[in-house]
Design a protein around this motif. Structure first.
Motif, mmCIF file in Angstrom:
data_model
loop_
_atom_site.group_PDB
_atom_site.id
_atom_site.type_symbol
_atom_site.label_atom_id
_atom_site.label_comp_id
_atom_site.label_asym_id
_atom_site.label_seq_id
_atom_site.Cartn_x
_atom_site.Cartn_y
_atom_site.Cartn_z
ATOM 1 N N GLY A 194 -5.085 -8.045 7.961
ATOM 2 C CA GLY A 194 -5.885 -6.915 7.477
ATOM 3 C C GLY A 194 -5.013 -5.829 6.872
ATOM 4 O O GLY A 194 -5.372 -5.223 5.861
ATOM 5 N N ASP A 195 -3.857 -5.572 7.499
ATOM 6 C CA ASP A 195 -2.936 -4.574 6.952
ATOM 7 C C ASP A 195 -2.409 -4.999 5.588
ATOM 8 O O ASP A 195 -2.345 -4.199 4.648
ATOM 9 C CB ASP A 195 -1.761 -4.354 7.907
ATOM 10 C CG ASP A 195 -2.175 -3.688 9.209
ATOM 11 O OD1 ASP A 195 -3.206 -2.985 9.219
ATOM 12 O OD2 ASP A 195 -1.469 -3.891 10.218
ATOM 13 N N TRP A 196 -2.016 -6.264 5.477
ATOM 14 C CA TRP A 196 -1.509 -6.774 4.203
ATOM 15 C C TRP A 196 -2.579 -6.701 3.116
ATOM 16 O O TRP A 196 -2.294 -6.309 1.979
ATOM 17 C CB TRP A 196 -1.021 -8.215 4.344
ATOM 18 C CG TRP A 196 0.334 -8.328 4.976
ATOM 19 C CD1 TRP A 196 0.623 -8.745 6.235
ATOM 20 C CD2 TRP A 196 1.575 -7.991 4.367
ATOM 21 N NE1 TRP A 196 1.959 -8.698 6.456
ATOM 22 C CE2 TRP A 196 2.588 -8.238 5.313
ATOM 23 C CE3 TRP A 196 1.944 -7.518 3.121
ATOM 24 C CZ2 TRP A 196 3.926 -8.024 5.064
ATOM 25 C CZ3 TRP A 196 3.290 -7.305 2.866
ATOM 26 C CH2 TRP A 196 4.262 -7.554 3.819
ATOM 27 N N LEU A 197 -3.801 -7.067 3.448
ATOM 28 C CA LEU A 197 -4.889 -7.017 2.451
ATOM 29 C C LEU A 197 -5.181 -5.584 2.035
ATOM 30 O O LEU A 197 -5.438 -5.317 0.856
ATOM 31 C CB LEU A 197 -6.141 -7.687 3.000
ATOM 32 C CG LEU A 197 -6.087 -9.211 3.107
ATOM 33 C CD1 LEU A 197 -7.364 -9.733 3.764
ATOM 34 C CD2 LEU A 197 -5.889 -9.835 1.744
ATOM 35 N N GLN A 198 -5.145 -4.652 2.994
ATOM 36 C CA GLN A 198 -5.385 -3.251 2.669
ATOM 37 C C GLN A 198 -4.332 -2.734 1.693
ATOM 38 O O GLN A 198 -4.654 -2.078 0.697
ATOM 39 C CB GLN A 198 -5.389 -2.398 3.934
ATOM 40 C CG GLN A 198 -5.638 -0.932 3.657
ATOM 41 C CD GLN A 198 -5.583 -0.095 4.929
ATOM 42 O OE1 GLN A 198 -5.368 -0.619 6.018
ATOM 43 N NE2 GLN A 198 -5.770 1.196 4.782
ATOM 44 N N TYR A 199 -3.056 -3.033 1.923
ATOM 45 C CA TYR A 199 -1.995 -2.603 1.024
ATOM 46 C C TYR A 199 -2.091 -3.294 -0.335
ATOM 47 O O TYR A 199 -1.864 -2.676 -1.367
ATOM 48 C CB TYR A 199 -0.616 -2.853 1.644
ATOM 49 C CG TYR A 199 -0.291 -1.857 2.730
ATOM 50 C CD1 TYR A 199 -0.145 -0.506 2.445
ATOM 51 C CD2 TYR A 199 -0.141 -2.273 4.037
ATOM 52 C CE1 TYR A 199 0.141 0.404 3.439
ATOM 53 C CE2 TYR A 199 0.148 -1.365 5.048
ATOM 54 C CZ TYR A 199 0.289 -0.027 4.732
ATOM 55 O OH TYR A 199 0.570 0.875 5.715
ATOM 56 N N LEU A 200 -2.441 -4.552 -0.333
ATOM 57 C CA LEU A 200 -2.575 -5.281 -1.589
ATOM 58 C C LEU A 200 -3.702 -4.709 -2.443
ATOM 59 O O LEU A 200 -3.523 -4.459 -3.642
ATOM 60 C CB LEU A 200 -2.826 -6.769 -1.320
ATOM 61 C CG LEU A 200 -3.014 -7.651 -2.549
ATOM 62 C CD1 LEU A 200 -1.727 -7.723 -3.360
ATOM 63 C CD2 LEU A 200 -3.479 -9.027 -2.154
#
Length: 114
Positions: A8-14
């Motif tokens: 979820g963190d990676w998707l939010q930053y992406l």
């Protein structure tokens, strides 16, 4: 302190990165339209347009300009504007109506001073 990144963190930053890049591209497109004098929406009633510009020196350009349906080639410098191609004449001359060829236009460029 836990520094493990979840999916979820990676998707939010992406998605944040993609959003910022998209905003920058939209801003660049808007600035380009405003710089060309077209406004945000292209005017269909605009009679005078710069079709192409070619830089041939530090302060010299060759420009193809369209007025209505006619195109003319001009050379632009810091001091003057020179017509490089004659203004196209779309009207029927009396010599054309009688079957004779119209007289050739002068080949020498005519400088225009601003």
């Amino acid at each position: 302190m836990n520094s493990v990144w979840t999916l979820g963190d990676w998707l939010q930053y992406l998605f944040s990165f993609i959003f910022v890049i998209g905003l920058l591209l939209a801003l660049l497109w808007t600035l380009r339209k405003l710089q060309n004098g077209q406004g945000l929406l292209r005017k269909h009633t605009q009679r005078l347009q710069t079709v192409e510009t070619l830089s041939v020196g530090a302060r010299q350009k060759i420009m193809l300009i369209r007025v209505d349906e006619r195109e003319i080639l001009v050379g632009v410098s810091a001091q003057n504007i020179t017509v490089l191609s004659p203004w196209p004449d779309h009207h029927i001359h009396s010599s054309e109506a009688s079957g004779k060829a119209p007289a050739a236009l002068a080949a020498s460029p005519e400088p225009l001073t601003p």
